[in-house]
Write a protein that holds these residues in place. Sequence first.
Motif, short mmCIF file in Angstrom:
data_model
loop_
_atom_site.label_atom_id
_atom_site.label_comp_id
_atom_site.label_asym_id
_atom_site.label_seq_id
_atom_site.Cartn_x
_atom_site.Cartn_y
_atom_site.Cartn_z
N ALA A 72 0.85 -1.20 0.00
CA ALA A 72 0.00 0.00 0.00
C ALA A 72 0.88 1.24 0.00
O ALA A 72 1.06 1.92 1.02
N ILE A 73 1.48 1.55 -1.16
CA ILE A 73 2.44 2.65 -1.25
C ILE A 73 1.86 3.87 -1.96
O ILE A 73 2.51 4.89 -2.07
N TYR A 315 -10.44 -10.82 -8.78
CA TYR A 315 -9.86 -9.76 -9.59
C TYR A 315 -8.39 -9.54 -9.20
O TYR A 315 -8.00 -9.66 -8.04
N GLY A 316 -7.59 -9.14 -10.19
CA GLY A 316 -6.23 -8.69 -9.94
C GLY A 316 -5.36 -9.73 -9.25
O GLY A 316 -5.57 -10.94 -9.35
N ALA A 317 -4.36 -9.22 -8.53
CA ALA A 317 -3.46 -10.12 -7.79
C ALA A 317 -4.15 -10.70 -6.57
O ALA A 317 -3.91 -11.84 -6.18
N GLY A 318 -5.00 -9.89 -5.92
CA GLY A 318 -5.79 -10.38 -4.80
C GLY A 318 -5.05 -10.54 -3.49
O GLY A 318 -5.56 -11.17 -2.56
N TRP A 319 -3.86 -9.96 -3.38
CA TRP A 319 -3.08 -10.20 -2.17
C TRP A 319 -3.65 -9.51 -0.93
O TRP A 319 -3.37 -9.92 0.19
N GLY A 320 -4.43 -8.48 -1.14
CA GLY A 320 -5.08 -7.87 0.01
C GLY A 320 -6.06 -8.83 0.68
O GLY A 320 -6.26 -8.79 1.91
#
Length: 606
Positions: A72-73, A315-320
């Motif tokens: 989260a940058i 969706y996306g990378a989903g790492w969150g």
Amino acid sequence: MGGVVVVAPQTGNIGFLARLQDSPTRWIVYGIITGLASGLVAVLFLFALELAGQLTFGLLAQLPQPSPPGDAIVHLEGVGEGEPRRWLFFLLPVVGGLLSGLVVYRFAPEAEGHGTDEVLRAFHQRRGVIRARVPLVKGIATIFTLAGGGSAGKEGPIMQIGAGIGSFLATRLGLSARDRRILLLAGAAGGLGAIFRAPLGSALTAIEVLYREDFESDALIPCVISSVTAYVLFILLVGGQRIFAVPQLPLLTPLEVPGYLLLAGVAVPVGWGYIRLFYATRDRIFRKLPLPRPLRPMLGGLGVGLIGLQFPQAYGAGWGYIQQALDGQLLIQTMAWVVLAKIVATSLTIGSGGSGGVFGPTLFIGGMLGGVIGYGGELIAPALFPHPSAYVLVGMASFFAGVASAPIGAMLMVTEMTGGYTLLPPLMLVSVVSIVLMRRFSIYENQVQDRFHSPAHIADLTINVLEEMKVADVFQPTSDVPTVTPATGFEALRGLILTSREATVPVVDPNGRLVGLLTAEQLRPVMDEHQLDRFVVAGDICAPPFSLQRDDDLYRAHELFRASGCPQIPVMEEGVGGNPPCIIGMLDYRDMMRAYGRELARRREN
């Protein structure tokens, strides 16, 4: 120009670096330079990716996707403060797929699909060469894919981008093909070390993922130096926070072992199904579609959008969402459904030609699968599953170890990413079980069994083994070799090729001398050109003659196969009473390599 290596003039600093080729410290210098370049690119790539995701999901769709603490940058004002636009949320993967496909197929078609496999292809089959434009095209296309919600990872692309940097530097320095391959791996390790903040695990992954049963040990030192350098630069510019926030976990107790074995038992069939569906989607659906290749990722994005309406975690990378699983914020049934949704969405995104990686989705699927086992087990038998979040982390590494045949690097990467070094015992247990049961399968189709099966090490195997083996040990003598004369017409050649078991037909003159070779591969493109029947004869189109003797070694045979391109080569014997040499059989390339494999197996057993 894709496969041409251009050696630049060695002037200035480049000349100084090139002169290091004979120095024992050269890999320290090359590793540091490669690490600095790949680390800086990793910072720019992550920043651009996070910014694009905030713009598309956070501001345009007003449905922001969560990021893990370490990623989260970028923080923009107004994100998630407006009315959600679900219709736009649905269309984002379609637009992202379209843009990605147009960029890739216009500028660098080799940037399609998952990046790690292209790195393996470049190492094994292309002498370590990656075109200079590929890193830029791959980065832009991946941003379009992931910012649009395509189900892919950023880790495979950054590995390809870093490998491209290493290949470019090696080419500029005029290094040999062997050294260019090593620098390619060093760049890949640098990109992974920075993006994962896991220098040791990334270095080992770069040299481990090439093979199912081997390591590229020659590249270990450059990969470690590059990975550590990139990692240090990344934390200087971005910060040293680990990707995931993980609670302190105690050491493994004997009561927990059955639960981890259950995780391994579930991961194996899921991994097998993941690999099968992934390639079936690509080969049986998208490659057969009567649709221009640049438009296929858009169609894949449409499927992802439909899945995302019900399961936005796909969706996306989903790492969150992995962080949410670690924190116990996801329902068990949600994680179970997301495993299936992510497998299908990743197959649609990458199988259609979208640009991204399968590295990240594989870790995601394993994490969610571990969450199902851990939190589900806690409900049924809390004494046996006292720390369900640990199963998320163990599932990530062990699932990747199984489907990618790369256990050691994955274990170390997960422990470095999370600081959970107490998880090493269950990680080793589950990873070993997974890889033993899935040894024959891999998500990377360009991964080979070991160094001896890689064209990059063909010199090693020919010098050590093939020179000691003879043609007489392999070929089957026969007097029934079909031949033609230089005057044989095209119609007769076509009939012979269609009915003969041989893929190579010798051309002999009326005196019995070998004057050329014809192959089915030569004739196949013009097989249906019947107008050639009247005026084309064998002597017009045959290749130069190549032949072997019984006592020739298989290294010479291998060189002739490579030079001629023929799948079979005649074996000749000196004629009697002044007669020309006669053909006594055909040596088949496949027979030669099978004999080589048997000899290797025999030597290993001894």
